[in-house]
Design an enzyme around this catalytic site. Structure first.
Site, PDB file in Angstrom:
ATOM      1  N   ARG A 144      -7.730  28.331  -3.236  1.00 42.76           N
ATOM      2  CA  ARG A 144      -8.119  27.300  -2.271  1.00 42.76           C
ATOM      3  C   ARG A 144      -9.162  27.895  -1.329  1.00 42.76           C
ATOM      4  O   ARG A 144      -8.840  28.696  -0.454  1.00 42.76           O
ATOM      5  CB  ARG A 144      -6.877  26.856  -1.486  1.00 42.76           C
ATOM      6  N   HIS A 160      -6.143  24.772   4.463  1.00 42.96           N
ATOM      7  CA  HIS A 160      -5.134  23.864   3.899  1.00 42.96           C
ATOM      8  C   HIS A 160      -5.478  22.416   4.229  1.00 42.96           C
ATOM      9  O   HIS A 160      -5.504  21.550   3.363  1.00 42.96           O
ATOM     10  CB  HIS A 160      -3.751  24.223   4.452  1.00 42.96           C
ATOM     11  N   TYR A 179      -3.912  34.176   8.083  1.00 40.44           N
ATOM     12  CA  TYR A 179      -3.028  34.667   7.028  1.00 40.44           C
ATOM     13  C   TYR A 179      -3.737  35.151   5.761  1.00 40.44           C
ATOM     14  O   TYR A 179      -3.083  35.565   4.814  1.00 40.44           O
ATOM     15  CB  TYR A 179      -1.997  33.590   6.652  1.00 40.44           C
TER      16      TYR A 179
END
Length: 371
Positions: A257, A261, A270
């Site tokens: 990805r 998100h 992260y």
């Protein structure tokens, strides 16, 4: 505990755009050039749509949007493998799959805009609502597939999931039921390596998601999710297997990805920028483009026509988002019960009276202002 690293995922075209040797193809055949060119066209158009919608979200014209940048190969290959009578069960991140199956941009974006939960006709497109709860659509896919089998319909259900969804109990129930009842369903897991901020190694201890298929008693394939040729070949074979009574298949497409998100997420908290850059260089569109150019199938003229179609779609998408949505608050009470309930009818009447009162007050205020 010693972690056993998985073998390289199955691929038919490598990162440099070269066809892999036959002994490394897992028995799958590279699709013909015309098919690959069609897949390339669909990926380019889908990416332009995705980029346009992401821009609209950043402008505040949409509430939220989960980008599929970098994951185009998984979704486009899945839709391309469907027959007209088959059903697609997507997640919230699979808007480009809907686009490729023929849903209009304004209908895809209705839920992200807040107009409707889902703005398209499910039966016309044979696409279930985009599921926000993780893995619930997998159960729905198995249910429909089982019903189709009992009715002797020539229908296969394909559901798209993320890696995080496979950690849910609903996914376990779907896998188990499908395998026991030999339902004609194909599970395509887009392993983009993060369940929002949770990396895959914090979700499971097995080598790959595809390995889980062994425990359920169905075939599992670990595929390079950025190789659209491999994804299409494997998914097509799984669809044929399901259609001829062979039961379900679990396919893991290893991808990444690239974007956050959603627009409310901060991925820098992260994951490392270097990892994102690494996967940008594994771009599924650029990989196929290199192969098609080498084959003489992607000329400057063909590329220009594809880019023009992509820009035309982007314009259509922008235009439909500038139109003011017509929202009727009384629609809250529609499609709740087949037989209206007394309490709900009273609530509807109360809201209707309030709306009429607001309308009257608005007219009075306008009349005063024009005197």
């Amino acid at each position: 505990m010693t972690t056993v690293l998985p073998a390289p995922p199955l691929r038919l075209i490598d990162d440099l755009g070269r066809m892999v040797p036959q002994n490394e193809s897992g028995g799958f055949t590279l699709p013909v050039v015309d098919t690959l060119l069609s897949l390339y066209r669909q990926m380019v158009i889908a990416r332009r749509f995705d980029a346009q919608v992401t821009a609209l979200t950043r402008q505040g014209r949409l509430a939220t949007y989960p980008s599929a940048l970098g994951q185009e190969a998984c979704e486009i290959a899945a839709v391309a493998a469907l027959d007209p009578q088959d059903w697609l069960f997507p997640t919230y991140r699979d808007s480009i799959a809907l686009l490729t199956r023929g849903v209009e941009p304004k209908d895809i974006l209705a839920s992200f805009r807040g107009d409707w939960h889902s703005g398209y006709d499910y039966h016309t497109h044979r696409i279930a609502p985009q599921a926000t709860p993780l893995a619930t659509q997998a159960l729905h896919a198995v249910g429909l597939a089982t019903a189709a089998k009992l009715k002797r319909h020539n229908t296969v259900a394909l559901t798209l999931l993320g890696d995080g969804a496979t950690s849910e109990g609903d996914a376990h129930e779907a896998f188990n039921f499908a395998a026991v009842w030999q339902a004609p369903v194909v599970f395509v897991v887009q392993n983009n390596q993060f369940a929002i901020s949770v990396p895959l190694d914090k979700q499971m201890a097995c080598r790959t998601i595809a390995d889980k298929a062994i425990g359920y008693g169905m075939p599992g394939y670990y595929v390079d999710g950025n190789d659209v040729a491999a994804m299409y070949a494997v998914i097509s074979a799984a669809m044929d297997r399901a259609r001829t009574g062979g039961g379900p298949t679990l396919i893991e497409g290893l991808t990444y990805r690239i974007e956050a998100h959603t627009n409310s997420d901060d991925p820098t908290r992260y994951r490392k920028a270097a990892d994102v850059d690494l996967w940008r260089h594994r771009d599924p569109i650029e990989r196929l483009e290199k192969y098609l150019v080498a084959q003489g199938a992607l000329t400057d003229e063909v590329r220009a026509s594809i880019l023009a179609a992509a820009e035309e779609l982007a314009t259509t998408t922008r235009d439909c988002m500038t139109e003011q949505a017509v929202v009727d608050p009384l629609e809250l009470f529609e499609h709740v019960y087949s037989t209206p309930r007394t309490a709900l009818a009273e609530q509807r009447a109360f809201l209707a009276a309030e709306l009429d009162g607001d309308a009257v007050a608005s007219v009075v205020a306008r009349d005063k202002s024009t005197r």
